[in-house]
Scaffold this active site. Structure first.
Site, short mmCIF file in Angstrom:
data_model
loop_
_atom_site.label_atom_id
_atom_site.label_comp_id
_atom_site.label_asym_id
_atom_site.label_seq_id
_atom_site.Cartn_x
_atom_site.Cartn_y
_atom_site.Cartn_z
N GLY A 1 6.55 0.62 5.74
CA GLY A 1 7.42 -0.31 5.01
C GLY A 1 7.47 -0.01 3.52
O GLY A 1 8.53 -0.04 2.89
N CYS A 2 6.32 0.32 2.95
CA CYS A 2 6.24 0.59 1.51
C CYS A 2 6.94 1.90 1.17
O CYS A 2 7.57 2.02 0.12
CB CYS A 2 4.78 0.62 1.06
N THR A 3 6.86 2.87 2.06
CA THR A 3 7.57 4.14 1.84
C THR A 3 9.08 3.92 1.93
O THR A 3 9.82 4.43 1.10
CB THR A 3 7.11 5.20 2.86
N LYS B 1 0.83 -1.21 0.00
CA LYS B 1 0.00 0.00 0.00
C LYS B 1 0.86 1.26 0.00
O LYS B 1 1.85 1.35 0.71
CB LYS B 1 -0.90 0.00 1.23
N ALA C 1 10.10 2.17 -1.34
CA ALA C 1 10.05 3.07 -2.49
C ALA C 1 11.18 4.11 -2.43
O ALA C 1 11.83 4.39 -3.44
CB ALA C 1 8.70 3.78 -2.55
#
Length: 152
Positions: free
Chosen positions: A44-46, A39, A49
């Site tokens: 974690g995704c930030t 998401k 990325a």
């Protein structure tokens, strides 16, 4: 189950800027680091990325393009890309068809979309698969190592 040595399934998805990304358009030109993540704008995704962002020039120097995929909308991807100055495309897989095509499993008792990275060489062959929900930035360093070992 997809495995190393398999031909990467072709697909087309909308990007955060409304254009269409077609995997086949890149065949014969460059390798693709295709990473599926849960998401936009979650911790974690930030981290993942931004790690890809910070090493993006290294990936380009290795002849690769980075592409992220989640079920978030095009508008969400656009905001996430702008907020974190991401230099690569994020693709909107709202119905999960590409996630299913790549057999990306759900994580944490099936509650979250999984985090899986594929390195696809310029001939369209899967050279690497890494599945880890918790090791978000490991996806970046591992993909880079694999690309360093591929012929130019």
């Amino acid at each position: 189950m997809l495995k190393i040595g398999d031909k990467a399934p072709d697909f087309s998805l909308k990007t955060g800027n409304g254009s269409t990304f077609n995997l086949a358009d890149h065949q014969g030109q460059k390798s693709i680091v295709l990473y599926f993540y849960p998401k936009d704008d979650t911790p974690g995704c930030t981290a993942e990325a931004c790690s890809f962002r910070d090493q993006y020039e290294d990936f380009k120097d290795l002849g690769a393009e980075v592409v992220g995929v989640s079920s978030d909308s095009e508008a969400s991807h656009q905001k996430f890309t702008q907020k974190h100055r991401l230099p690569f495309e994020l693709l909107a897989d709202a119905d999960g068809k590409v996630r299913k095509l790549y057999e990306v499993p759900r994580a944490l008792l099936g509650l979250l979309p999984g985090r899986v990275t594929f390195v696809i060489d310029k001939h369209g062959v899967i050279q690497y698969i890494f599945n880890s929900l918790s090791g978000a930035t490991d996806h970046v360093s591992n993909a880079k190592k694999v690309l360093e070992g591929l012929p130019a």
